[in-house]
Structures are given as C-alpha cells and as structure tokens.
Design an enzyme around this catalytic site. Structure first.
Site, PDB file in Angstrom:
ATOM      1  N   SER A  56      78.873  -4.549  -3.488  1.00 12.84           N
ATOM      2  CA  SER A  56      79.352  -3.461  -2.625  1.00 12.84           C
ATOM      3  C   SER A  56      80.818  -3.626  -2.247  1.00 12.84           C
ATOM      4  CB  SER A  56      78.492  -3.386  -1.367  1.00 12.84           C
ATOM      5  OG  SER A  56      77.201  -2.880  -1.686  1.00 12.84           O
ATOM      6  N   GLU A  67      83.153  -4.562  -4.073  1.00 14.21           N
ATOM      7  CA  GLU A  67      83.974  -4.054  -5.189  1.00 14.21           C
ATOM      8  C   GLU A  67      83.929  -2.525  -5.302  1.00 14.21           C
ATOM      9  OE1 GLU A  67      82.005  -6.896  -5.633  1.00 14.21           O
ATOM     10  OE2 GLU A  67      83.836  -8.048  -5.294  1.00 14.21           O
ATOM     11  N   SER A  81      73.875  -1.459  -1.978  1.00 18.79           N
ATOM     12  CA  SER A  81      72.747  -1.867  -1.127  1.00 18.79           C
ATOM     13  C   SER A  81      73.028  -3.270  -0.626  1.00 18.79           C
ATOM     14  CB  SER A  81      71.441  -1.862  -1.936  1.00 18.79           C
ATOM     15  OG  SER A  81      70.405  -2.528  -1.216  1.00 18.79           O
ATOM     16  N   GLU A 102      70.499 -15.062   5.068  1.00 20.93           N
ATOM     17  CA  GLU A 102      70.376 -16.084   6.121  1.00 20.93           C
ATOM     18  C   GLU A 102      71.636 -16.207   6.960  1.00 20.93           C
ATOM     19  OE1 GLU A 102      67.483 -19.051   3.463  1.00 20.93           O
ATOM     20  OE2 GLU A 102      69.521 -19.643   4.023  1.00 20.93           O
ATOM     21  N   THR A 103      72.748 -15.695   6.472  1.00 23.48           N
ATOM     22  CA  THR A 103      74.033 -15.976   7.124  1.00 23.48           C
ATOM     23  C   THR A 103      74.716 -14.688   7.590  1.00 23.48           C
ATOM     24  OG1 THR A 103      75.408 -15.737   5.144  1.00 23.48           O
ATOM     25  CG2 THR A 103      74.294 -17.873   5.475  1.00 23.48           C
ATOM     26  N   HIS A 163      77.194 -13.426   6.262  1.00 22.72           N
ATOM     27  CA  HIS A 163      77.877 -12.747   5.149  1.00 22.72           C
ATOM     28  C   HIS A 163      77.557 -11.251   5.130  1.00 22.72           C
ATOM     29  CE1 HIS A 163      78.979 -12.251   0.741  1.00 22.72           C
ATOM     30  NE2 HIS A 163      80.069 -12.680   1.343  1.00 22.72           N
ATOM     31  N   PHE A 208      80.300   7.463   1.407  1.00 16.67           N
ATOM     32  CA  PHE A 208      79.740   6.142   1.723  1.00 16.67           C
ATOM     33  C   PHE A 208      78.224   6.180   1.528  1.00 16.67           C
ATOM     34  CE2 PHE A 208      79.983   2.015   3.558  1.00 16.67           C
ATOM     35  CZ  PHE A 208      78.940   1.857   4.445  1.00 16.67           C
TER      36      PHE A 208
END
Ligand SMILES: Nc1c(NC[C@H](O)[C@H](O)[C@H](O)CO)[nH]c(=O)[nH]c1=O
Ligand SMILES: CC(=O)[C@@H](O)COP(=O)(O)O
Length: 160
Positions: A65, A67, A89, A94-95, A97, A122
């Site tokens: 996403s 890019e 999508s 877990e983080t 990010h 979008f």
C-alpha cells in the site's frame, strides 16, 4: 455512518454520470492479494456497469500500500487518465507498523490530490482482522472497490 450500517456496493445509477468517455487507472497493492483482487473485481464491475470501456481501464500492480503513492503519481505522469483508483489492504499485525503504513499511505494519496490535477481515490482497507477485510471486499458489507469506482466516475466528471 459506520460501514456496518451501509452496504459499500449499493449505488443509484441515476445519480452517476456515464463513464463511457473516461479513462481510468487502477493501481493495486500485492499485499493481502486475495483482498485486493476482490476490491479490484468490485471496482471493475462497477466501472463497466456505469458505461466505462474495458480498453480505457489500465491496471498496474505495486508491492504494498505504501507504494500506491508513487504508483499513482507515475500513472498520472505517464498516462492520460481522468481518475486513478488506489487499491490496498492493510491489516493490523503485532507492531505499530500498521499505523505508519496506514497514515503514510493516506497522507501520500491526500498529497497527490492536492498537488496533482487528476483525482486519486483512496480505496485502501485498514482493518483489524482479515475477516473485516473479507467483509468489505465483496462480503457482508459489500465491496469498497465498487464504492471507489463510483467516486472515481463522479470525480472524473467534476466540472465537465
Ligand atoms: N503490512 C502491510 C503492508 N506492508 C508493506 C508496505 O506497504 C510497504 O510495501 C513496505 O513497507 C515497503 O515499502 N502493506 C500492505 O499493503 N498491507 C499490509 O498489511
Ligand atoms: C501493516 C503491517 O505492516 C503489518 O501487517 C506487519 O505485521 P507486523 O506488525 O506483525 O510486523
């Protein structure tokens, strides 16, 4: 209104301009490909249902996403399109990010709409779970790709 209260695939064709004279670019992220393919299928179906010609729809794939930003920018620079649909999508891992990818992608696509002269839609799902993404890419809540296609037609027709 939450998506849970609105089916993303429902539109009133009487309120939508014909798409027959417009050219569309669709940039599709390869992350969560099952989801992005569903979004792409929904967008294509809606564009064609509203009169777009298949030969006037150009599809490019990008890795993720993030890019979508550069892919949409390059499509506008290289091709004569009346609107771009950016499909991705992003699903919580877990983080943190997830937060950075969602925010950067949203801000980057917003910036393209400010700095470029072609609307970029979008069409990026930002879900907590895979099920939420499934539900919004042709599942119980409809298809955000269809919603994005209708937005692309309306924005391509703006001021014409
Ligand atoms: N985790 C997801 C990503 N991550 C990848 C980034 O979008 C980007 O490709 C990478 O950081 C290299 O620049 N992308 C998604 O589209 N969805 C995800 O769930
Ligand atoms: C949205 C992401 O980048 C995310 O899916 C990556 O997973 P993790 O946070 O577990 O590294």
């Amino acid at each position: 209104m939450a998506t849970a209260n609105k089916n993303l695939s429902v539109y009133d064709k009487t309120t939508i301009p014909s798409a027959k004279d417009f050219r569309f670019g669709i940039v599709v992220s390869e992350w969560n490909a099952k989801i992005t393919q569903g979004l792409y299928d929904g967008a294509m179906a809606a564009l064609l249902d509203c009169g777009a010609r298949e030969e006037n729809i150009i599809k490019w794939n990008v890795p993720g996403s993030f890019e979508l930003i550069y892919g949409s920018k390059k499509m506008i620079a290289d091709l004569e399109v009346d609107a771009v649909i950016a499909i991705g999508s992003v699903i919580q891992g877990e983080t943190k990010h997830f937060d950075f990818v969602c925010s950067a992608t949203a801000q980057g696509i917003k910036d393209l709409n400010v700095l470029q002269n072609v609307p970029v839609i979008f069409c990026v799902l930002t879900d907590n779970t895979m099920q939420q993404a499934v539900d919004r890419s042709g599942g119980i809540h409809g298809n955000k790709g269809a919603e994005a296609a209708i937005a692309a037609i309306k924005m391509a027709a703006l001021g014409k």
